[in-house]
Write an enzyme that holds these catalytic residues in place. Structure first.
Site, PDB file in Angstrom:
ATOM      1  N   GLY A   1       0.989  -5.999  -5.035  1.00 40.90           N
ATOM      2  CA  GLY A   1       0.560  -7.387  -5.000  1.00 40.90           C
ATOM      3  C   GLY A   1       1.246  -8.159  -3.891  1.00 40.90           C
ATOM      4  O   GLY A   1       2.188  -7.661  -3.270  1.00 40.90           O
TER       5      GLY A   1
ATOM      6  N   HIS B   1       6.052 -11.324 -11.255  1.00 38.81           N
ATOM      7  CA  HIS B   1       6.780 -11.382  -9.980  1.00 38.81           C
ATOM      8  C   HIS B   1       6.026 -12.264  -8.968  1.00 38.81           C
ATOM      9  O   HIS B   1       6.617 -13.155  -8.350  1.00 38.81           O
ATOM     10  CB  HIS B   1       6.937  -9.945  -9.457  1.00 38.81           C
ATOM     11  CG  HIS B   1       7.607  -9.822  -8.124  1.00 38.81           C
ATOM     12  ND1 HIS B   1       8.932  -9.463  -7.985  1.00 38.81           N
ATOM     13  CD2 HIS B   1       7.143  -9.979  -6.858  1.00 38.81           C
ATOM     14  CE1 HIS B   1       9.253  -9.429  -6.694  1.00 38.81           C
ATOM     15  NE2 HIS B   1       8.173  -9.725  -5.985  1.00 38.81           N
ATOM     16  N   GLU B   2       4.725 -12.027  -8.804  1.00 41.74           N
ATOM     17  CA  GLU B   2       3.967 -12.771  -7.782  1.00 41.74           C
ATOM     18  C   GLU B   2       3.850 -14.252  -8.142  1.00 41.74           C
ATOM     19  O   GLU B   2       3.903 -15.109  -7.256  1.00 41.74           O
ATOM     20  CB  GLU B   2       2.575 -12.156  -7.581  1.00 41.74           C
ATOM     21  CG  GLU B   2       2.560 -10.704  -7.106  1.00 41.74           C
ATOM     22  CD  GLU B   2       3.375 -10.433  -5.854  1.00 41.74           C
ATOM     23  OE1 GLU B   2       3.685 -11.379  -5.108  1.00 41.74           O
ATOM     24  OE2 GLU B   2       3.742  -9.263  -5.641  1.00 41.74           O
TER      25      GLU B   2
ATOM     26  N   HIS C   1      12.992 -13.246  -3.311  1.00 43.25           N
ATOM     27  CA  HIS C   1      13.579 -12.003  -3.825  1.00 43.25           C
ATOM     28  C   HIS C   1      15.083 -12.178  -4.012  1.00 43.25           C
ATOM     29  O   HIS C   1      15.731 -12.837  -3.185  1.00 43.25           O
ATOM     30  CB  HIS C   1      13.309 -10.851  -2.858  1.00 43.25           C
ATOM     31  CG  HIS C   1      11.862 -10.506  -2.753  1.00 43.25           C
ATOM     32  ND1 HIS C   1      11.218 -10.361  -1.544  1.00 43.25           N
ATOM     33  CD2 HIS C   1      10.922 -10.289  -3.708  1.00 43.25           C
ATOM     34  CE1 HIS C   1       9.942 -10.055  -1.770  1.00 43.25           C
ATOM     35  NE2 HIS C   1       9.743 -10.011  -3.067  1.00 43.25           N
TER      36      HIS C   1
ATOM     37  N   ASP D   1       8.254  -1.984 -14.074  1.00 46.58           N
ATOM     38  CA  ASP D   1       7.926  -3.053 -15.031  1.00 46.58           C
ATOM     39  C   ASP D   1       8.865  -3.075 -16.239  1.00 46.58           C
ATOM     40  O   ASP D   1       9.244  -4.147 -16.714  1.00 46.58           O
ATOM     41  CB  ASP D   1       6.487  -2.893 -15.534  1.00 46.58           C
ATOM     42  CG  ASP D   1       5.473  -3.467 -14.550  1.00 46.58           C
ATOM     43  OD1 ASP D   1       5.842  -3.731 -13.394  1.00 46.58           O
ATOM     44  OD2 ASP D   1       4.302  -3.649 -14.960  1.00 46.58           O
TER      45      ASP D   1
END
Lengths: 95, 269
Positions: B141, B180-181, B190, B243
């Site tokens: 992604g 995350h995205e 990050h 994940d």
């Protein structure tokens, strides 16, 4: 042809505690949030592929040179990879 | 830069403007070539459920956070829901489905434009746009920070990493790619600060300085940049682990996201 002259991508799944493994860009990589890589041309030109701050690939141009086992990649930030082995489909460097 | 200034002010003063829960309307644009890329409604709903757990710190795996960071686990106070009204005010499922001739997309935003084989965004000031497609090269992604071009604002997620059921594949089968995205979409960086060394910063004080991304399922501690004994906070959603190895945002990351919601994203929710 020198097998080093390729577009290498970090295959971090294959890393060990002491070594990093790179594979050619044509390798069938599993999904990842991002991968670093670099492309070495015979004339000393380097394209460094970094991980962008929002996960896009980030491309920087620079120069590379090899002295013995030391592969110097200079695209803004200079770094040296110590080559352990290199073949057509696998490049191993010290961490 | 105005957003960064406002964010720093908040971190210094503990200022908290938005109270309660912010509701984020989501539109999911499924762009598919083959039938199995046209993911099911239940797969889409499973992703929304993950976001609602992760952004409220109700994810059951938060108990796996190493005890040294347990006190930093933050409730970001966000609730996500598929949009019920489209841009014209008509009832909608919050899902668009587009058949494309393209077998995959890169990270060049083509999926965000109908004319390039994708699907145009819904007004990005009012909706969180999530494009779900096949991405080339195994990319999971990518996202866009607040304040960027309107027409490309949102996140793009690989279809086999979206949600927790249907076509998802381990080790990216718990919906954390979207967590995350969306973190990026809310201005998070990050945790290693996006440099090859220890010089970069994620502009957040309560995540330890780290050299680079962690991958896979690291063992605690993963030390870099002199950050021992606890090491990198690889359990953070803004690292690069699998994940099932990421499970928290920190208090200061939540402040950053709330600042983005009061700044560049103030029209949403």
């Amino acid at each position: 042809m020198d097998p080093l002259l390729q577009h290498w991508i970090h295959s971090h799944e294959e890393d060990t505690d002491t070594e990093m493994v790179f594979r050619p860009a044509s390798f069938n990589f599993p999904p990842a949030r991002g991968r670093k890589g670099f492309e070495l041309s015979p004339d000393g030109a380097l394209i460094d592929y970094g991980i962008g701050p929002a996960d896009r690939r980030q491309q920087t141009s620079g120069k590379w040179k090899r002295t013995g086992d030391d592969l110097t990649l200079d695209a803004g930030a200079r770094r040296v990879l110590k080559i352990v082995s290199v073949s057509n489909d696998r490049l191993v460097a010290k961490k | 830069m105005a957003l960064e200034h406002a964010t720093v002010q908040r971190m210094m003063t503990g200022f908290r403007a938005r109270i309660g829960i912010t509701k984020i309307p989501v539109v999911v644009h499924v762009v598919f070539n083959k039938a199995d890329e046209n993911i099911s409604v239940s797969q889409i709903r499973s992703q929304i459920a993950v976001l609602n757990r992760d952004y409220r710190a109700t994810n059951p795996d938060r108990t796996k956070v190493p005890s040294v960071w347990a006190g930093l686990v933050a409730d970001v106070r966000l609730q996500f829901a598929l949009a019920t009204k489209d841009p014209k005010g008509k009832r909608t499922s919050g899902i668009t489905r587009t058949k494309t001739t393209r077998t995959s997309f890169g990270d060049d935003d083509a999926v965000k434009f109908t004319a390039r084989g994708g699907m145009n965004a819904w007004p990005t000031k009012k909706y969180l746009n999530m494009w779900v497609c096949t991405l080339a090269g195994g990319l999971l992604g990518y996202a866009q920070f607040p304040g960027g071009p309107q027409r490309t604002d949102g996140v793009v997620i690989l279809n086999t990493a979206f949600g927790t059921t249907g076509s998802v594949k381990a080790p990216f089968n718990l919906g954390r790619s979207a967590t995350h995205e969306v973190g990026h979409w809310l201005n998070l960086r990050h945790i290693w600060g996006d440099t090859e060394d220890c010089s970069g910063s994620d502009l957040v004080a309560d995540t330890p300085n780290a050299a680079g991304p962690n991958f896979g399922k690291p063992k605690f501690p993963s030390v870099s940049c002199g950050n021992g004994p606890s090491g990198d906070m690889f359990v953070n959603y803004m690292d690069y682990v699998d994940d099932d190895a990421m499970m928290m945002f920190t208090t200061q990351q939540a402040v950053r996201m709330q600042a983005a919601l009061d700044g560049a994203r103030s029209l949403i929710g």
